[in-house]
Design a protein around this motif. Structure first.
Motif, short mmCIF file in Angstrom:
data_model
loop_
_atom_site.label_atom_id
_atom_site.label_comp_id
_atom_site.label_asym_id
_atom_site.label_seq_id
_atom_site.Cartn_x
_atom_site.Cartn_y
_atom_site.Cartn_z
N PRO A 260 0.81 -1.23 0.00
CA PRO A 260 0.00 0.00 0.00
C PRO A 260 0.84 1.28 0.00
N GLU A 261 2.13 1.16 0.32
CA GLU A 261 2.98 2.34 0.29
C GLU A 261 3.16 2.89 -1.13
N LEU A 262 3.08 2.02 -2.14
CA LEU A 262 3.34 2.45 -3.50
C LEU A 262 2.30 3.45 -4.02
N PRO A 263 0.98 3.19 -3.88
CA PRO A 263 0.02 4.24 -4.26
C PRO A 263 0.21 5.51 -3.43
N GLY A 264 0.63 5.34 -2.17
CA GLY A 264 0.87 6.51 -1.35
C GLY A 264 2.02 7.36 -1.87
N ILE A 265 3.07 6.70 -2.35
CA ILE A 265 4.24 7.43 -2.86
C ILE A 265 3.96 8.02 -4.23
N LEU A 266 3.31 7.25 -5.10
CA LEU A 266 3.13 7.66 -6.49
C LEU A 266 1.83 8.44 -6.72
N GLY A 267 0.89 8.36 -5.78
CA GLY A 267 -0.36 9.09 -5.94
C GLY A 267 -1.13 8.63 -7.17
N ASP A 268 -1.69 9.61 -7.90
CA ASP A 268 -2.47 9.29 -9.09
C ASP A 268 -1.62 8.65 -10.19
N GLY A 269 -0.31 8.76 -10.07
CA GLY A 269 0.56 8.17 -11.09
C GLY A 269 0.79 6.68 -10.92
N PHE B 155 1.84 1.45 -13.28
CA PHE B 155 1.81 0.00 -13.13
C PHE B 155 1.26 -0.68 -14.37
N LEU B 156 0.21 -0.13 -14.96
CA LEU B 156 -0.37 -0.74 -16.16
C LEU B 156 0.61 -0.71 -17.32
#
Length: 436
Positions: free
Chosen positions: A351-360, A365-366
């Motif tokens: 869950p840290e990854l969406p937190g770090i990258l935000g909307d990006g 990832f896709l």
């Protein structure tokens, strides 16, 4: 095999654990096996067990429909969970989840999701042997679930009902019938749920799943994140008019509504079963099923299935052309669904990854998933994704780069490696599959 009467249940998830404990009339729960650690069972499940609520582990990664034989470590893990939970049975899916490997002399790749097996003699022979292997390794009876599918295999030799009937007849395995999946296959593949129920060995049913979904552009997605539609309840009523289901369970995996709404859905499920029972009248007597004699599966059958599954999976996760006879539009829909599923699960695992990258996070990832198949589970997938980002030179914000690097270092060692094993394997997989 004696039928275990389960009653009405709900899928236990950490997000709704407190609500499930407080719900009246819940006779049993089902927990995703891979999300439960036998040595550290969630306190909520322990409290439910102390109250006499049955807990059934539901596996999602065994891959009984894979061309290869079931992995001994996965079977051992499933057996440990059944023992730790004191479960009367365990369940898994009639699906393939990985392909490649020794049978095709190519690197292994994973779908990260459940994919349909072809309803052919080769696939049935392999599935029966794999089920027998699993039955021998598990301390309690096994039941297997029909899955939802977005695409069909060309050249299938049996209907779903015929395929499941013969599977049960040849192995004695119990069936977990998902009526939401019957609805999905009706919308997506034109298969009649009533015909499937007519062909099923109803006396082999262990219990029934009920879930919601959503239709987009003529394709039904079995989301487990939406309310149960009336069409699914109608199929449940039809099933209950034919046989008394030993258990019925509501599944919900995302976008959890308030507890009162879940309770209303459980009430609707009970009413659907009662409506079917009024039509049925007296309960159908159980027939004792003895497994039929099954000969050994030839390695040639496994190899043929392996080549077919690898071609399909490579088109979905590596981008190779869809094999001849497949609906290319549906295959593209399935490919997008698999990539979205990967993104969602990696976001939960890390869950840290969406937190770090935000909307990006999601577009990044896709883009990664389009050229990098999953080869070793979601945690390794998260590591490989960050490794690629750090080496790509596309991270413009220094703070984001530092945070990702710190995350990576905390989990993998001294520095991101330019020749990370996951990256090498992904490249080798793509080269091998493109040569086929």
């Amino acid at each position: 095999m004696t039928t275990v009467r389960l009653g009405t249940g709900i899928g236990w998830r950490p997000e709704i654990a407190d609500a499930v404990e407080a719900m009246p009339g819940v006779d049993w729960v089902e927990a995703v096996a891979e999300n439960v650690c036998p040595g550290h069972l969630p306190a909520s499940l322990l409290r439910l067990r102390e109250r006499g609520v049955t807990v059934v582990p539901h596996g999602v990664s065994l891959g009984l429909g894979d061309a290869g034989r079931p992995d001994e470590r996965r079977l051992t893990a499933l057996a440990e969970r059944a023992t730790a939970l004191g479960s009367p049975l365990v369940t898994e899916h009639i699906a393939f989840v990985r392909a490649g490997g020794p049978l095709t002399a190519s690197p292994g790749i994973e779908a990260g999701h459940l994919l349909p097996v072809p309803r052919t003699r080769d696939a049935l022979d392999v599935l029966c042997e794999n089920v027998r292997i699993a039955q021998d390794a598990l301390p309690v009876p096994l039941a297997v679930e029909n899955i939802a599918a977005l695409f069909s295999w060309p050249g299938e030799e049996m209907t779903e009902g015929q395929f499941l009937y013969e599977l049960a007849d040849r192995t004695g395995v119990r069936l977990l019938i998902d009526v939401a999946n019957l609805h999905t296959n009706h919308v997506n593949r034109g298969e009649d749920p009533a015909e499937a129920l007519t062909e099923l060995p109803l006396e082999a049913i262990a219990y029934v799943h009920v879930a919601g979904g959503v239709e987009r552009d003529g394709v039904w997605h079995d989301s487990h994140a939406h309310p149960v539609p009336p069409a699914v309840l109608d199929i449940l009523t039809d099933l209950a008019s034919r046989v008394s289901p030993p258990g019925v369970l509501l599944e919900r995996d995302e976008h959890f509504p308030p507890p009162a709404e879940l309770e209303r859905e459980l009430d609707a499920i009970r009413e659907a079963v009662e409506s079917g029972a009024r039509v049925r009248g007296a309960a159908t007597p159980e027939r004792v099923r003895e497994p039929a004699a099954v000969g050994p599966v030839t390695e040639a059958a496994r190899e043929r299935l392996a080549l077919a599954q690898t071609a399909v999976l490579s088109s979905l996760v590596v981008g190779t052309p869809a094999p001849e006879g497949f609906d290319r539009t549906r295959m593209r829909v399935q490919a997008r669904a698999l990539a979205a599923k990967r993104a969602d699960v990696v976001a939960k695992v890390a869950p840290e990854l969406p937190g770090i990258l935000g909307d990006g996070y999601r577009p990044a990832f896709l883009a990664y998933a389009r050229t990098r198949p999953m080869t070793g589970g979601y945690r390794q997938d998260a590591m490989a994704f960050v490794d690629r980002l750090l080496r790509s030179g596309t991270l413009e914000d220094p703070g984001t780069r530092r945070a990702l690097r710190a995350w990576w270092l905390d989990r993998s060692g001294p520095r991101p490696r330019a020749h990370h094993p996951a990256t090498r394997l992904a490249r080798a997989t793509r080269r091998a599959l493109l040569r086929r």
